[in-house]
Design an enzyme around this catalytic site. Structure first.
Site, PDB file in Angstrom:
ATOM      1  N   GLU A  16      74.365   9.139  21.608  1.00 51.94           N
ATOM      2  CA  GLU A  16      73.461  10.071  22.286  1.00 51.94           C
ATOM      3  C   GLU A  16      72.066   9.490  22.211  1.00 51.94           C
ATOM      4  OE1 GLU A  16      73.524  14.094  20.804  1.00 51.94           O
ATOM      5  OE2 GLU A  16      71.433  14.427  21.383  1.00 51.94           O
ATOM      6  N   GLU A  57      62.935  16.081  22.771  1.00 54.17           N
ATOM      7  CA  GLU A  57      63.354  17.386  22.264  1.00 54.17           C
ATOM      8  C   GLU A  57      62.116  18.106  21.761  1.00 54.17           C
ATOM      9  OE1 GLU A  57      67.518  18.182  20.473  1.00 54.17           O
ATOM     10  OE2 GLU A  57      66.871  16.247  19.665  1.00 54.17           O
TER      11      GLU A  57
END
Length: 470
Positions: A345, A350
């Site tokens: 990933e 974020e």
């Protein structure tokens, strides 16, 4: 980290330690074939050749110092000077460091009354500070501010809290647009609790992007209505399928729509399908897959406690390195399929609303993840990310991954050539855009603030490039 609520710190410790367990919403399976990084190899990497794909960026480094320690060349090719008493503060050492490919520079540090006065040409600079908490002390035992050129650039930094409640895990925190006007860079630390600490420092002259790229896929959102079905698909999921998130993802137009040149993902407080909130998550799997290149996403982030927005990438074939999955398993949210973290990933951005101006970039893989304290991640102090559009980017090559904020590189991950556990990034990935509500990270700063709804993440464009010379 900012805006922390002191009466919730005990809860934060437990919650933040558990965050990565559910990052893809699945319980990790214990693996008898454990993988350990070759720390000796990493510590001696300054003796060997370095990857060259970051030579352009390294030309902008005007000063790097291994605070309290000796000379060192990092895996990204940056040369750190030895600390020859040019920085004030007492010297300490840490025997073992987790969570960094350059553990050597975190093994020494200065603490206490830290001050830096370094001659420097006038101009704008980006600075990366590197820290590690050496002691297994109370969560709030060490909290401090960082000032550059008399301006507060990092507020209320709790190194241990920023590393998911762990000590001896490396933390890289970047700041940008520091203006030097008097021929000297001045950096000072201010204690709130305990004594400030610093392990290393990188100063870059403000970079002008010079590499040429060729656009190969994009969505400029110059239309109205639902996202282009030739480029995007929906994830329609119930609450708590992944990450213990509190929203249900829908394909409703009010949750995901294009208007006035922007994609708008909006979360509402409303009851639907056993959830108290609705929101949206879209992805380009099968429609915008790529292997190596650069992704640019210009976005404005949501504000408010309880939001957890993300711009990120997952493998288009999640089963490439899985060992316990059946083909076409519903692997996200599965307790038995190890497609994650095995196949990787890449998180371009974020953000959690309770820590409003901190932007995070991360890679996940089998070798380096939360369970062994080895999560590879970086963060940068943003500015008005909820009020203005900023550029969130990743540059991905066979040798490395670099995450950038407004073209400021702040997180670097190198291919160690040790196999798929540390580098599953050798097959096509795709882009995901979503706004989660609550979950393990979104509620880590306290309960969801229901007064913020509706709340939106806006995206101006998504662009995927390959180098012009390829």
């Amino acid at each position: 980290m900012k805006n922390k609520q002191s009466n919730k710190k005990s809860l934060l410790v437990l919650v933040l330690i558990l965050i990565p367990v559910l990052l893809i919403g699945r319980a990790l399976i214990s693996d008898d074939e454990s993988y350990q990084s070759d720390d000796a190899h990493l510590a001696s990497a300054h003796q060997g050749d370095k990857q060259s794909d970051h030579s352009e960026k390294n030309n902008t480094v005007v000063w790097a110092i291994n605070v309290g320690g000796s000379e060192y060349v990092g895996v990204d090719g940056i040369s750190y000077q030895a600390d020859q008493s040019i920085i004030s503060g007492d010297i300490g050492t840490i025997e073992n460091i987790k969570g960094s490919q350059d553990s050597f520079i975190y093994q020494s540090f200065r603490f206490g009354n830290i001050g830096i006065k370094q001659p420097m040409e006038n101009g704008q600079y980006d600075i990366i500070f590197k820290f590690a908490e050496p002691e297994d002390t109370a969560m709030d035992a060490r909290v401090f501010n960082v000032f550059a050129e008399d301006k507060l650039v990092i507020s209320d930094l709790n190194v241990r809290l920023a590393r998911d409640g762990k000590h001896i895990s490396a933390l890289a925190r970047a700041v940008y647009n520091v203006e030097v006007t008097d021929g000297q860079l001045d950096i000072n630390f201010e204690a709130i609790n305990g004594q400030p600490i610093l392990s290393a420092l990188i100063v870059r002259k403000k970079e002008i992007e010079s590499k040429q790229w060729q656009l190969v896929w994009s969505d400029e959102f110059n239309y109205q209505g639902k996202p282009d079905p030739n480029k995007w698909s929906y994830d329609i999921w119930p609450a708590r399928k992944v990450n213990s998130e509190d929203q249900t993802y829908t394909d409703n137009l009010k949750n995901v729509h294009v208007k006035d040149g922007n994609l708008v993902i909006t979360a509402y407080k409303e009851n639907l399908d056993d959830a108290k909130y609705t929101s949206g998550r879209i992805h380009s799997q099968g429609k915008g897959d790529f292997l190596y290149g650069r992704v640019d996403v210009r976005a404005k982030l949501p504000a408010g406690q309880g939001t957890w927005s993300a711009i990120w990438m997952l493998p288009s074939n999640p089963f490439k390195y899985s060992s316990t999955c059946q083909e076409n398993d519903d692997w996200q949210g599965s307790a038995t399929c190890d497609a994650w973290p095995n196949s990787g990933e890449i998180d371009i951005m974020e953000h959690v609303g309770y820590d409003m101006q901190t932007i995070h970039g991360t890679v996940h893989n089998k070798a380096y993840y939360w369970a062994n304290w080895e999560q590879r991640k970086g963060s940068i102090e943003g500015q008005d990310v909820e009020k203005a559009f900023h550029l969130y980017s990743v540059e991905w090559t066979p040798e490395s991954i670099t995450v950038l904020f407004d073209n400021v590189p702040y997180f670097f991950y190198s291919n160690e050539s040790s196999g798929w556990r540390a580098w599953p990034y050798d097959h096509p990935y795709h882009v995901i855009l979503n706004l989660a509500i609550g979950g393990m990270w979104g509620k880590a700063g306290g309960p969801i603030d229901d007064s913020i709804f509706p709340v939106s993440m806006e995206v101006d464009f998504v662009r995927i490039f390959k180098p012009l010379n390829q």
